[in-house]
Design a protein around this motif. Structure first.
Motif, short mmCIF file in Angstrom:
data_model
loop_
_atom_site.label_atom_id
_atom_site.label_comp_id
_atom_site.label_asym_id
_atom_site.label_seq_id
_atom_site.Cartn_x
_atom_site.Cartn_y
_atom_site.Cartn_z
N PRO A 377 32.90 15.32 -47.74
CA PRO A 377 32.97 14.99 -46.43
C PRO A 377 32.84 16.18 -45.40
N GLN A 378 32.06 15.57 -44.42
CA GLN A 378 31.62 16.64 -43.51
C GLN A 378 32.54 16.39 -42.21
N ILE A 379 33.02 17.96 -41.54
CA ILE A 379 33.82 17.50 -40.31
C ILE A 379 33.03 17.55 -39.08
N ALA A 380 33.24 16.60 -38.40
CA ALA A 380 32.49 16.57 -36.98
C ALA A 380 33.44 17.14 -35.79
N LYS A 381 32.95 18.11 -35.13
CA LYS A 381 33.63 18.83 -34.00
C LYS A 381 32.98 18.26 -32.97
N ILE A 382 33.71 17.21 -31.98
CA ILE A 382 33.19 16.55 -30.80
C ILE A 382 33.49 17.37 -29.65
N GLU A 383 32.46 17.66 -29.03
CA GLU A 383 32.47 18.44 -27.62
C GLU A 383 31.81 17.66 -26.68
N GLY A 385 32.23 14.54 -25.83
CA GLY A 385 32.04 13.35 -25.85
C GLY A 385 31.50 12.97 -27.31
N ALA A 386 30.84 14.18 -27.58
CA ALA A 386 29.76 13.66 -28.86
C ALA A 386 29.33 14.80 -29.60
N SER A 387 28.70 14.62 -30.80
CA SER A 387 28.45 15.52 -31.67
C SER A 387 27.45 14.97 -32.79
N GLN A 388 26.39 15.83 -33.10
CA GLN A 388 25.22 15.36 -33.80
C GLN A 388 25.60 16.05 -35.33
N VAL A 389 25.87 14.84 -36.23
CA VAL A 389 25.94 15.25 -37.72
C VAL A 389 24.59 15.15 -38.43
N GLN A 390 24.37 15.83 -39.48
CA GLN A 390 23.30 15.63 -40.29
C GLN A 390 23.54 15.87 -41.82
N MET A 391 23.32 14.95 -42.63
CA MET A 391 23.74 14.71 -44.05
C MET A 391 22.73 14.81 -44.84
#
Length: 812
Positions: A377-383, A385-391
């Motif tokens: 699992p990947q942790i997303a840090k939201i700054e 209001g949004a954060s871009q995640v790539q897997m």
């Protein structure tokens, strides 16, 4: 104006009681002899007038007190309108009052010289009177008349004269978009709307009718047989991923009320403004901005003005400060891939203000209904209001399709947007034939398509076969998916004819013209002209400054990623070109990439040939000292080169044209090859629900317009031997996750009708409805006026007989 207790108006006759008592009990003057009467003759006239005026004022106050008290008990109400003064009207009124007061004090001190006390008092009284009269007149002209015209405009339209026992014909329009599944205290907003409607139906008078509808385009608006049937209809409402805008559904509800009113009037033989019911429309929504369409194109404002006898209530059932985290904008690096390649999933993890700033995203693959977690699992840090995640996922070749989901591990009040589904097609490794005069000329292109290092590790993206131009005649082109011709000096006409036949039957051809040894005459034969997007004329040099690649067609499947990703576009433009071929472009060709500099020469061109296509690049794709090194540095330390060659391969094999991930409500077109046609098919929908469809013999594709449920779909032929199979995924709209509310001023600008009431608290609905049916009750205002009149009468009565101090007597 209407009255709730109209019979009490007979009490207005009591207002004559003070007048009668005044006439009956009027004191008779007594004649008394007094020797000094002549001293009072100078004040006789003024005192007499003052006493008469006080008598009259006291009489008026007592009569008004009784009349207003009776009127207040009768509880009158005014039609719904904006009776309050606007801020600028208050400002004008204040300015007028201040001017009148200032004028009075200025005039009282203006006349110099001694003056008798009685004369000075009379003068002040007259000044007060004139200042009050003129100030009132000015306020009436500046504020009163404009206010009256504005209110008159709102009241001029005829409306239904309703009372509390008149039957109601109501349409309840319920917002059934996904955001209404937001849960608070174990109750969704849709369930809250049901509760409000049921409570309101219980207050309807006998003989009332109700219609219930959601935002589904297929929901009919029809009055139920009775109110119990309307309450039962509420239980059938469900949220939909494809809601119609509230504007359009509200317009349909208004038209339904107009048609039903007309039918009632025709049935009863009445007309004009008469109606058997008081007509209302209730819109219960969470005021989500995505549920409305701005600007309004349905003509809603005009419809409301035409149906001015209709009252509309917008009822807010939302949570004041919603908290939500969501996955949105899920994209795949490619919709169809090859086993062994890496698939890049890009998504946005967003959160509302007050929501979580850290959340975990996991990826799961589905096979035969079993979920298998892939990777950590990947942790997303939201700054902000949004954060871009790539897997990244490694594509396996066990199945023709790879289906999976990405989801947030945490829970929130709106779980529907925590999960996104995806589908990726898995195709066999494409077979590529590379033809060049020298094998080393095609080595760079081959290494970009299938890196040698990965091939040594057993990872193969494609099957590459390299032959010389002399050996090309011995190859069977139909055994390959793509044929690439690299810097061939003098291809014979048989090769050109073979390439044209290959493309015409659905194959992909890629031609590289990047050598000064090319003989233009050999490229001008008829078969070559029927195949190539352009005919080489001569090679040209960029003398002043090197040329660079630029996008010409941004919406093409081959160049779309370059247009959307600035980093790739910048890297592509970093390559320097010293030479290119000038070509005579075919009228049917399309330029995808061009060179900067004079002439706007095309760099990458495309031409459709039968069922296939041909691409042509007009510069070198190698770095040989006697070849491409003299033309450009494109293949040297520029990572956009393998990206471009991969896009070219995907486009020529048709992989980039197959879309497999959709938004709910989109039309889905599934091409079916001629050899795999069928008459009927089964569509497996989310939740293991299956539906059957048919395909006409003359059709070349299956069109689906009802894929509204989110999840994975599979389409297979029914009772046919065709090996055809298709898969795709459907997700909800990304905008449903924002939960941004539409403002009241935006609604007022959209609706622009005085017969629209916005209710943000469901507990205040009954009060708003009462005001809409009976108007604005003025009982509090009248009671305040009663208190004011009573105090005034009391003061007038107490000071009635007060004598004014005499400051001096007139001289004899």
């Amino acid at each position: 104006m209407s009255l709730i207790n109209a019979s009490l108006l007979f009490g207005l006759g009591l207002a004559a009681l003070p007048v009668i008592l005044h006439m009956i009990m009027r004191a008779k003057p007594k004649r008394l002899e007094f020797p000094a009467l002549r001293l009072l003759k100078n004040r006789k006239v003024s005192n007499s007038r003052r006493m008469q005026l006080r008598h009259l004022l006291l009489l008026i106050l007592r009569s008004l007190l009784i009349a207003v008290l009776v009127l207040a008990i009768a509880r009158p109400s005014l039609p719904a309108a904006r009776y309050g003064l606007r801020w600028w009207e208050w400002m004008i009124l204040t300015l007028t009052a201040a001017t009148s007061i200032a004028a009075y004090f200025w005039l009282t001190h203006r006349a110099p010289g001694p003056r008798a006390a009685c004369d000075d008092k009379d003068r002040r009284s007259k000044l007060r009177l004139w200042c009050v009269v003129l100030g009132t007149l000015a306020a009436l002209l500046a504020v009163g008349i404009p206010w009256g015209l504005r209110v008159r405009g709102e009241l001029s339209a005829p409306r239904n004269e309703a009372t509390e026992d008149v039957p109601i014909a109501a349409v309840f329009l319920v917002d059934t978009s996904v955001s209404m599944n937001y849960r608070l205290e174990n109750k969704t907003r849709l369930e809250q709307a049901r509760t409000v409607i049921r409570e309101h139906l219980g207050r309807f008078p006998a003989g009332s009718r109700a219609a219930i509808s959601g935002l589904n385009a297929h929901d009919d608006i029809v009055f139920q047989a009775d109110l119990a049937g309307a309450a039962s209809r509420l239980d059938t409402l469900e949220t939909t991923n494809v809601p119609e805008p509230i504007n359009r559904r509200l317009k349909a509800a208004i038209q339904f009320q107009i048609d039903d009113r007309t039918q009632d009037q025709e049935r009863l033989g009445t007309g004009g403004t008469s109606d058997t019911h008081a007509r209302e429309i209730y819109v219960l929504t969470d005021f989500s901005k995505t549920a409305w369409r701005e600007p309004d194109e349905s003509g809603l404002s005009d419809a409301l003005k035409a149906a001015n006898w209709l009252q509309v209530y917008l009822v807010d059932v939302a949570v004041p400060q919603p908290i939500n985290a969501a996955i949105t904008h899920l994209t795949l690096s490619e919709e169809t891939s090859v086993a062994g390649r890496d698939l890049l999933l890009t998504m946005t993890v967003s959160s509302t203000p007050g929501g979580p700033t850290l959340t975990t995203v996991e990826t799961l693959l589905l096979e035969n209904g079993i979920e298998t977690r892939v990777g950590a699992p990947q942790i997303a840090k939201i700054e902000n209001g949004a954060s871009q995640v790539q897997m990244t996922l490694r594509v396996t070749g066990a199945q023709p399709f790879m289906e999976g989901i990405v989801r947030l591990t945490s829970e929130d009040p709106l779980p529907e947007d925590n999960v996104r589904a995806f589908t990726c097609g898995v195709r066999p490794k494409p077979s590529i034939l590379l033809i060049a005069d020298r094998l080393e000329e095609s080595l760079y292109l081959r290494n970009a398509l299938q890196p040698i290092q990965l091939e040594q590790q057993g990872i193969k993206y494609c099957e590459c076969t390299s032959v010389t131009t002399a050996q090309a005649g011995q190859a069977t082109l139909s055994n390959f998916d793509v044929v690439m011709l690299v810097n061939c000096q003098r291809p014979d006409e048989r090769l050109w004819k073979s390439l044209w036949d290959f493309a015409n039957t659905g194959g992909g051809v890629f031609v590289v013209a990047g050598s000064n040894k090319i003989q233009p005459g050999a490229w001008m034969v008829s078969s070559a002209k029927e195949l190539l997007p352009g005919t080489p004329l001569r090679f040209v040099n960029f003398n002043t400054e090197p040329g660079q690649l630029k996008l010409v067609t941004e919406q093409h499947s081959l160049t779309r990623e370059f247009a959307q990703d600035e980093s790739i576009r910048v890297e592509l433009s970093r390559a320097a070109f010293d030479r290119c071929w000038a070509v005579d472009a075919d009228p049917t060709s399309t330029t995808l990439l061009g060179f900067t500099g004079p002439g706007d020469r095309p760099a990458l061109m495309e031409r459709t040939v039968g069922q296939g296509r041909c691409l042509m690049f007009n510069s070198a794709m190698d770095n040989l000292t006697d070849g491409g090194m003299q033309w450009n540095n494109f293949v040297v330390d520029n990572w956009s080169f393998p990206v471009l060659t991969d896009k070219i391969l995907q486009h020529l094999t048709g992989a980039s044209n197959t879309k497999r991930n959709y938004i709910a409500g989109e039309s889905i077109v599934i091409p079916v090859p001629v050899s795999q046609r069928f008459e009927q098919y089964l569509l497996r929908r989310p939740g293991l629900r299956q539906t059957r469809g048919s395909m006409l013999p003359e059709e070349s594709s299956v069109l689906l317009t009802d894929a509204t449920d989110t999840g994975h779909y599979r389409l297979k032929p029914f009772e046919a031997r065709s090996p055809f199979e298709a898969a795709f995924a459907v997700n909800m709209r990304d905008a449903e996750s924002t939960l941004e509310k539409i403002r009241d001023d935006q609604l007022n600008a959209m609706l622009a009708g005085s017969n629209v009431a916005i209710v943000h608290d469901a507990l205040e609905l009954q009060r708003a409805v009462r005001m809409g049916r009976l108007g604005i009750e003025v009982f509090p205002v009248l009671m305040g006026l009663v208190i004011l009149l009573f105090c005034s009468e009391h003061l007038m009565a107490n000071f009635f007989y007060d004598e004014e101090a005499v400051q001096g007597l007139p001289a004899k």
